[in-house]
Design a protein around this motif. Structure first.
Motif, mmCIF file in Angstrom:
data_model
loop_
_atom_site.group_PDB
_atom_site.id
_atom_site.type_symbol
_atom_site.label_atom_id
_atom_site.label_comp_id
_atom_site.label_asym_id
_atom_site.label_seq_id
_atom_site.Cartn_x
_atom_site.Cartn_y
_atom_site.Cartn_z
ATOM 1 N N GLU A 1 -4.543 -4.902 7.415
ATOM 2 C CA GLU A 1 -3.661 -3.816 6.991
ATOM 3 C C GLU A 1 -2.657 -3.581 8.106
ATOM 4 O O GLU A 1 -3.048 -3.440 9.276
ATOM 5 N N GLU B 1 -9.108 -9.435 5.711
ATOM 6 C CA GLU B 1 -8.150 -8.407 5.269
ATOM 7 C C GLU B 1 -7.436 -7.856 6.485
ATOM 8 O O GLU B 1 -8.078 -7.501 7.476
ATOM 9 N N SER C 1 3.734 -0.093 4.238
ATOM 10 C CA SER C 1 2.393 -0.542 4.621
ATOM 11 C C SER C 1 1.909 -1.595 3.644
ATOM 12 O O SER C 1 2.122 -1.475 2.431
ATOM 13 N N TRP C 2 1.213 -2.598 4.185
ATOM 14 C CA TRP C 2 0.758 -3.747 3.400
ATOM 15 C C TRP C 2 -0.699 -4.076 3.698
ATOM 16 O O TRP C 2 -1.209 -3.777 4.777
ATOM 17 N N ARG C 3 -1.351 -4.728 2.730
ATOM 18 C CA ARG C 3 -2.669 -5.338 2.937
ATOM 19 C C ARG C 3 -2.541 -6.808 2.572
ATOM 20 O O ARG C 3 -2.113 -7.147 1.467
ATOM 21 N N GLU D 1 -3.078 -1.732 11.488
ATOM 22 C CA GLU D 1 -4.017 -0.621 11.362
ATOM 23 C C GLU D 1 -5.465 -1.104 11.418
ATOM 24 O O GLU D 1 -6.322 -0.421 11.966
ATOM 25 N N LEU E 1 0.821 -1.209 0.000
ATOM 26 C CA LEU E 1 0.000 0.000 0.000
ATOM 27 C C LEU E 1 0.854 1.257 0.000
ATOM 28 O O LEU E 1 0.502 2.247 -0.627
ATOM 29 N N ARG F 1 -4.734 -10.252 2.130
ATOM 30 C CA ARG F 1 -6.071 -10.839 1.992
ATOM 31 C C ARG F 1 -5.928 -12.349 2.126
ATOM 32 O O ARG F 1 -5.081 -12.965 1.480
ATOM 33 N N SER G 1 1.761 -2.328 9.100
ATOM 34 C CA SER G 1 3.029 -1.706 8.729
ATOM 35 C C SER G 1 4.153 -2.580 9.250
ATOM 36 O O SER G 1 4.074 -3.126 10.352
#
Length: 195
Positions: A138, A136, A57-59, A88, A6, A61, A140
């Motif tokens: 989210e 999901e 930052s990552w998401r 987050e 992200l 799934r 860091s």
């Protein structure tokens, strides 16, 4: 499972100036080439180790909580990138496609190695309602914002990779050589063992 970047790192773990000093290059003619080599080397190190070097930052799934990353109790799950800095949000996808947020009061975040989410009793990891992409997260990850935050062996591995690529690109070795043996030794303590 999918992992989406992200927010990329705001800097590289090795600066252009540090790489040029390592290569003993004083001119600016190859700055773009060296910069590309630094980025490629960082990506190589991150892929080999599963680490995020500079804060990003990552998401993630997931269809379900991955068994190989669950604790024996089933109350904790490690995240896909380390070192974990923060989470987050954790969301579940509903049947209508909307996302509902898992209440942060029901879990805690452990930033130790590996970073993980831990359900606080009497709660448990929520079961996904939708099996395809039902969860999901989210988060860091990274050692910090600057190159000084990154462990020296990882920066050294990047410098060795940059030197190998730079030599090949300058015609001193033909095609891009495999990673020097020293890179394997430098990365060994940081490489995750997969069973």
């Amino acid at each position: 499972m999918s992992l989406t970047l992200l927010s990329p790192p705001g800097a590289e773990p090795v600066s252009l100036e540090a790489a040029k000093a390592w290569l003993r290059v004083s001119h600016e003619d190859d700055d773009a080439l060296i910069t590309d080599a630094i980025i490629t080397a960082r990506e190589h190190v991150e892929a080999r180790t599963g680490l995020a070097l500079i804060t990003q930052s990552w998401r993630e799934r997931l269809d379900d909580w991955p068994r190989r990353r669950l604790s024996a109790s089933g109350l904790a799950v490690s995240l896909a990138k380390a070192p974990l800095l923060s989470v987050e949000a954790v969301r579940g996808r509903e049947r209508d496609g909307t996302l509902s947020v898992w209440d942060p009061a029901e879990y805690r975040v452990e930033t130790c190695e590996p970073g993980r989410l831990v359900a606080i009793l009497p709660f448990s990891l929520p079961r996904p309602v939708v099996k395809a992409g039902g969860i999901e997260i989210e988060f860091s990850a990274g050692f910090g914002e600057t190159s000084d935050d990154v462990p020296a062996p990882l920066r050294a591995a990047i410098l060795h990779l940059v030197a190998a690529r730079y030599g090949a690109d300058r015609g001193e070795g033909g095609e891009t050589p495999p990673a020097p043996e020293i890179v394997d030794r430098l990365l060994a303590p940081y490489t995750q063992v997969r069973l």
